[in-house]
Structures are given as C-alpha cells and as structure tokens.
Design a protein around this motif. Structure first.
Motif, PDB file in Angstrom:
ATOM      1  N   SER A 177       5.467  73.248  15.740  1.00 11.79           N
ATOM      2  CA  SER A 177       5.332  72.881  17.145  1.00 11.79           C
ATOM      3  C   SER A 177       6.664  72.958  17.890  1.00 11.79           C
ATOM      4  N   GLU A 178       7.785  72.951  17.147  1.00 11.76           N
ATOM      5  CA  GLU A 178       9.098  72.950  17.795  1.00 11.76           C
ATOM      6  C   GLU A 178       9.408  74.300  18.448  1.00 11.76           C
ATOM      7  N   LYS A 179      10.209  74.239  19.494  1.00 10.48           N
ATOM      8  CA  LYS A 179      10.811  75.438  20.074  1.00 10.48           C
ATOM      9  C   LYS A 179      12.325  75.288  19.997  1.00 10.48           C
ATOM     10  N   ILE A 180      13.012  76.408  19.850  1.00  7.28           N
ATOM     11  CA  ILE A 180      14.454  76.352  19.625  1.00  7.28           C
ATOM     12  C   ILE A 180      15.078  77.602  20.239  1.00  7.28           C
ATOM     13  N   SER A 181      16.367  77.766  20.094  1.00  4.80           N
ATOM     14  CA  SER A 181      17.039  78.942  20.642  1.00  4.80           C
ATOM     15  C   SER A 181      16.525  80.212  19.971  1.00  4.80           C
ATOM     16  N   SER A 182      16.686  81.338  20.651  1.00  4.54           N
ATOM     17  CA  SER A 182      16.155  82.601  20.131  1.00  4.54           C
ATOM     18  C   SER A 182      16.780  82.978  18.798  1.00  4.54           C
ATOM     19  N   SER A 183      18.074  82.743  18.624  1.00  4.51           N
ATOM     20  CA  SER A 183      18.734  83.135  17.371  1.00  4.51           C
ATOM     21  C   SER A 183      18.246  82.295  16.199  1.00  4.51           C
ATOM     22  N   VAL A 184      18.080  80.980  16.414  1.00  5.90           N
ATOM     23  CA  VAL A 184      17.609  80.114  15.330  1.00  5.90           C
ATOM     24  C   VAL A 184      16.134  80.384  15.036  1.00  5.90           C
ATOM     25  N   ALA A 185      15.334  80.648  16.070  1.00  6.59           N
ATOM     26  CA  ALA A 185      13.928  81.003  15.847  1.00  6.59           C
ATOM     27  C   ALA A 185      13.827  82.281  15.025  1.00  6.59           C
ATOM     28  N   ALA A 186      14.677  83.262  15.331  1.00  4.44           N
ATOM     29  CA  ALA A 186      14.684  84.510  14.557  1.00  4.44           C
ATOM     30  C   ALA A 186      15.046  84.243  13.104  1.00  4.44           C
ATOM     31  N   LEU A 187      16.027  83.367  12.886  1.00  2.00           N
ATOM     32  CA  LEU A 187      16.438  83.006  11.522  1.00  2.00           C
ATOM     33  C   LEU A 187      15.276  82.388  10.755  1.00  2.00           C
ATOM     34  N   ILE A 188      14.654  81.359  11.330  1.00  2.00           N
ATOM     35  CA  ILE A 188      13.611  80.625  10.604  1.00  2.00           C
ATOM     36  C   ILE A 188      12.364  81.480  10.426  1.00  2.00           C
ATOM     37  N   ALA A 235      13.137  89.160  15.183  1.00  2.00           N
ATOM     38  CA  ALA A 235      14.085  89.248  16.299  1.00  2.00           C
ATOM     39  C   ALA A 235      13.374  89.581  17.605  1.00  2.00           C
ATOM     40  N   LEU A 236      12.450  90.538  17.567  1.00  2.00           N
ATOM     41  CA  LEU A 236      11.768  90.970  18.789  1.00  2.00           C
ATOM     42  C   LEU A 236      10.955  89.849  19.428  1.00  2.00           C
ATOM     43  N   TYR A 247      16.417  84.337   2.952  1.00  2.00           N
ATOM     44  CA  TYR A 247      17.516  84.128   3.903  1.00  2.00           C
ATOM     45  C   TYR A 247      18.121  85.458   4.332  1.00  2.00           C
ATOM     46  N   ASN A 248      18.177  86.436   3.424  1.00  4.09           N
ATOM     47  CA  ASN A 248      18.711  87.750   3.804  1.00  4.09           C
ATOM     48  C   ASN A 248      17.946  88.330   4.986  1.00  4.09           C
ATOM     49  N   ALA A 249      16.611  88.172   4.969  1.00  7.32           N
ATOM     50  CA  ALA A 249      15.794  88.674   6.075  1.00  7.32           C
ATOM     51  C   ALA A 249      16.018  87.858   7.339  1.00  7.32           C
ATOM     52  N   GLY A 250      16.069  86.517   7.182  1.00  9.01           N
ATOM     53  CA  GLY A 250      16.279  85.658   8.343  1.00  9.01           C
ATOM     54  C   GLY A 250      17.641  85.858   8.973  1.00  9.01           C
ATOM     55  N   HIS A 251      18.657  85.986   8.122  1.00 14.19           N
ATOM     56  CA  HIS A 251      20.014  86.222   8.636  1.00 14.19           C
ATOM     57  C   HIS A 251      20.087  87.551   9.379  1.00 14.19           C
ATOM     58  N   ALA A 252      19.396  88.576   8.853  1.00 12.49           N
ATOM     59  CA  ALA A 252      19.385  89.878   9.526  1.00 12.49           C
ATOM     60  C   ALA A 252      18.758  89.769  10.910  1.00 12.49           C
ATOM     61  N   ALA A 253      17.648  89.034  11.006  1.00 12.80           N
ATOM     62  CA  ALA A 253      16.996  88.851  12.315  1.00 12.80           C
ATOM     63  C   ALA A 253      17.914  88.123  13.279  1.00 12.80           C
ATOM     64  N   MET A 254      18.529  87.036  12.815  1.00 15.19           N
ATOM     65  CA  MET A 254      19.437  86.269  13.668  1.00 15.19           C
ATOM     66  C   MET A 254      20.651  87.115  14.071  1.00 15.19           C
ATOM     67  N   SER A 255      21.219  87.849  13.134  1.00 16.43           N
ATOM     68  CA  SER A 255      22.378  88.689  13.448  1.00 16.43           C
ATOM     69  C   SER A 255      22.008  89.816  14.406  1.00 16.43           C
ATOM     70  N   GLY A 256      20.769  90.307  14.292  1.00 18.81           N
ATOM     71  CA  GLY A 256      20.308  91.312  15.242  1.00 18.81           C
ATOM     72  C   GLY A 256      20.243  90.761  16.651  1.00 18.81           C
ATOM     73  N   VAL A 257      19.773  89.508  16.788  1.00 18.29           N
ATOM     74  CA  VAL A 257      19.718  88.859  18.100  1.00 18.29           C
ATOM     75  C   VAL A 257      21.119  88.692  18.678  1.00 18.29           C
ATOM     76  N   VAL A 258      22.039  88.203  17.855  1.00 13.46           N
ATOM     77  CA  VAL A 258      23.418  88.001  18.323  1.00 13.46           C
ATOM     78  C   VAL A 258      24.066  89.341  18.667  1.00 13.46           C
ATOM     79  N   SER A 259      23.829  90.358  17.844  1.00 13.68           N
ATOM     80  CA  SER A 259      24.403  91.685  18.112  1.00 13.68           C
ATOM     81  C   SER A 259      23.920  92.238  19.438  1.00 13.68           C
ATOM     82  N   ALA A 260      22.623  92.032  19.733  1.00 11.13           N
ATOM     83  CA  ALA A 260      22.089  92.509  21.009  1.00 11.13           C
ATOM     84  C   ALA A 260      22.706  91.765  22.187  1.00 11.13           C
TER      85      ALA A 260
END
Length: 450
Positions: free
Chosen positions: A71-82, A110-111, A205-218
């Motif tokens: 039910s929680e909402k969070i920042s885009s980078s953390v949502a991508a990570l989780i 990430a998308l 975590y490798n997948a989650g970190h990649a998603a989060m890093s993709g968000v930050v990179s963008a």
C-alpha cells in the motif's frame, strides 16, 4: 569526425524508439508487462518480511511511485529498487539465453516507477519496454560468454543500461540526454554472480539495483551532465571492463531482425539453466516408466556454462534449490511439477526429495557444449534396478522455439497473482487493463489497480 561505438549505439536506439511499432510488437510488450506483474506480485509476498525491514530505512520519505504488492508509495528510485527485487525473487521472471540475462526485472521496474510520476501513457510504456529490451538484449549478447566467465551477473550491469535507455526512449530525451544517460549507466553498472551462491537473497538485489541505477542515470542524463566521448567503447569503458571479446556488430548493425522477441517466459521457478533438465524429467515421469523407489542414480548431461553454480546436491536454502539442477530434476520426477510450491522452506525439507537429489550427478557433454547457447540441451538418464531410461530436451518450454501460448502466459500470471493474495476481481482488472486498455490510458491508471 568518426563516430565511436557509444555514438553509434545511441543513434541506433533513438532511431529504433521512433519507429511505428507493429501490433505484434505491442502485443509482445504487453506479454512482458503482464508476466512481470505476476512474478513481481508473487515476489513481493515471498520477500514481504525483508521488504518491511528495508522500507523502515526510508521511514518518513514520501513519494508517488507504487510499490507493487504493497500500500505504500515512495520515491521513484526506491520503488524501482524494491519492485526490481520482488520481480526476480521467485526466479520466474523472463530471460534470454544468449545474453544469460533477465530483461524484465530491471527494465520494467524502472519504467513503471518513472512513468507513473510523469503521468505517461501506455503507448509511452510500450516504447520504453521495446527499446529497453532491444538495448539490454543486444548488449548482453554482445559481451557473453566472457562476461559470465569473468563472474558478472548480466542482469545487473546490462540491466542498468537497458533500464536507463528504456527510460530515455519513454521520456523522449534528445540525443545529448540519451548519450549522457547511457554514459551514466555505464559507470553505474554492477552485479556479480557470487550473489547466487548458497542460501542468499542478494541475487534479486542485482536486478533491483539495476532498476534503481537506471532511474538515477536517466535523471542525470535528463539534467544534461557532460559525459566522456565513448563511455561504452573507450579504453576503460564498459565493454573493456565487462568483457574480453565483445561482438560490436550487435551494437552497430540494427538492420536485421530485432532482439526484443528473443526473450523466454518461464514455467518453472528455477534458474533457466535447470529448465531443460526439468522438462526431460517431466517427460519421463509422465510416461510412468519406473518407480521413484527403484531409482539408483540419475545423470544429467548438459552444456559447460550451465554447470558452475548449478550442480550442487546440498540444498541449504530456497535460493540454493532454485539454482540447483539436481534438486530441480529430482523435484520434477517426484512431484510432477516445478512451481512456486516446490521451491519453498517446506519443500526443501522433504526427506524423500533430499534423498533423490543426492542421487543426481551433473556433468558436461562436450557435444552439447558446442551447441550452446543456440540450444540449451539436457539429457537426463535415470538408472533403476530394472533398467535405464533417458530423455533429451533441446528447447525447454518457454523458449522462443517452444513458446508459451497466450493462454499459458495468462494462466501463469493469474497463478502468481493469486499466490500474492489478490482477489479474482483484482486479478481480472489488471489483466484487462494491460492487454486491452486504450494506449492513451496512463501508467498511473494501471498502478492504481494495485
């Protein structure tokens, strides 16, 4: 001035993203997203305790990006990570054998997180999915097998870049922003295969970190940070660091068949290297050729790249079972299936299953190795008191050469979503939206269904 590999790859991706995608291509993107949602919902339930504790780290941080299954909402980078962690948690997310990679977990995580906060349309999402997949699969295929032999988990390094490029396409970045995003993703890329060993929860975590890093990179790319000339192909660039024999043709020449349809969809909750062995075991079981009590030994012959990290008989946790060819073959023979229920804490304590797993030996067949990765062959031979039985599988179920039907993809989605605790009506609403909603509906409309 002569273009370098980064410039060429960026230009190819921009041109790819601006095409008018066919209805067949859009349907493939929809399949990827529906499959992703199902496995992410299941993973969110599987990792609920750990993700509860993880979210405590960000207590007080507010955001508008949805955490799937919560039910929680969070920042885009953390949502991508989780969401990225959840999507890879139950080992049912899509993959691609030539690149040894899972594209959906980093790219779609990430998308969705960024698309939701920008109120983008489903049409934008399909563009992001197809471009992100094209990027991640071409890049992973270009650097394998040396990338894996160096110890890297391609879902991490290549996933970061695929997620970032999918975002750049979805957000319609200009060329400078595209290149800055790619360059930032190159220096953000990481993920090692030691994370799959033993009773670990760090492979997702490798997948989650990649998603989060993709968000930050963008985000860095959108801001227009200046970048080096050739982050991808320079002397100390991504390709030199992560590979020893990159095939640049895959990055330079987009004139042939696209790569995005070459992913596979999983039926079994185990590493893809286990799937041909599972299918062979299921074939034998369905023929009722022998009794489990009569089994003396089992030999699995397969390709060399499948063996390291996947030939263990001692199962010390759920992840260990998911990575084990012996366990996967044994559970298929004993249970007649290899789904979520066969890879949990209770299943791995079954004494009969543990005993059968101990009888399995995995070895390389050089003739099979020579055919990999074009073919993921396993030959399973069961030696019993009353005879020897063998089955060979070349393309396990779910590979493009032996694909899941649309009905099978939907059935898998429904099973995963039901496992997560969603009601039948919720499951149906999400399915209808992904597969049938007008392309002008928004990503945030879809995320509200969770």
């Amino acid at each position: 001035m002569k273009q370098n590999i980064t410039d060429i790859f960026v230009d190819n991706l921009i041109q790819f993203s601006k095409q008018e995608f066919s209805s067949e291509a859009i349907l493939h993107a929809k399949k990827c997203v529906l499959d992703y949602i199902g496995v992410t919902l299941a993973g969110a339930k599987e990792y609920k305790y750990e993700e509860d504790l993880l979210l405590d780290t960000w207590m007080g941080e507010k955001g508008v990006s949805t955490i799937i299954g919560r039910s929680e909402k969070i920042s885009s980078s953390v949502a991508a990570l989780i969401n990225g962690i959840s999507s890879h948690a139950v080992e049912l997310d899509d993959g691609q054998r030539f690149g040894n990679i899972h594209p959906g977990a980093p790219v779609i995580s990430a998308l969705l997180s960024v698309g939701e906060i920008n109120n983008l349309s489903l049409k934008d999402l399909w563009i992001g999915v197809l471009t992100g997949y094209e990027c991640i699969l071409r890049l992973a295929c270009s650097i394998q097998p040396s990338h894996k032999l160096k110890g890297f988990h391609a879902t991490g390094p290549c996933g970061t870049i695929g997620a970032a490029m999918g975002l750049a396409a979805m957000l319609q970045f200009n060329r400078n922003q595209f290149k800055s995003t790619l360059s930032t993703a190159c220096t953000s890329a990481s993920g090692i295969l030691e994370m799959i060993e033993g009773d670990t929860q760090l492979m997702p975590y490798n997948a989650g970190h990649a998603a989060m890093s993709g968000v930050v990179s963008a985000a860095i790319g959108k801001a227009g940070f200046k970048c080096p000339e050739d982050a991808l192909g320079g002397n100390r660039g991504f390709l030199k660091c992560f590979s020893s024999d990159a095939n640049l043709d895959l990055l330079v020449d987009f004139s042939g068949e696209p790569y995005y349809p070459t992913n596979y969809f999983k039926l079994y909750a185990a590493c893809g290297h286990c799937h041909s062995g599972i299918d062979a075991a299921l074939k034998m079981r369905n023929q009722e050729l022998f009794s489990i009590e009569d089994v003396e030994s089992i030999v699995v012959e397969t390709y060399k790249l499948a063996i390291q990290g996947h030939d263990h008989n001692v199962i010390d946790g759920v992840n260990s079972a998911k990575m084990s060819i012996p366990y996967s073959v044994a559970v298929a023979l004993l249970k007649g299936t290899a789904g979520l229920a066969e890879y949990n804490e209770n299943a791995i304590k079954d004494e009969k299953l543990i005993n059968l797993t101990s009888k399995v030996t995995v070895k390389e067949n050089e003739a099979i190795t020579k055919q990999a990765p074009a073919k993921r062959i396993s030959v399973v031979t069961v030696n019993t008191r009353h005879g020897c039985f063998s089955e060979k599988v070349v393309f396990p179920k779910g590979q493009p050469e032996n694909p899941l039907s649309m009905d099978e993809i939907i059935r898998k989605y429904r099973e995963c979503a039901s496992f997560s605790g969603l009601s039948d009506s919720q499951i149906q609403r999400i399915e209808d939206f992904v597969l049938r909603a007008d392309e002008h509906r928004t990503i945030s409309d879809m995320m509200r269904l969770f």
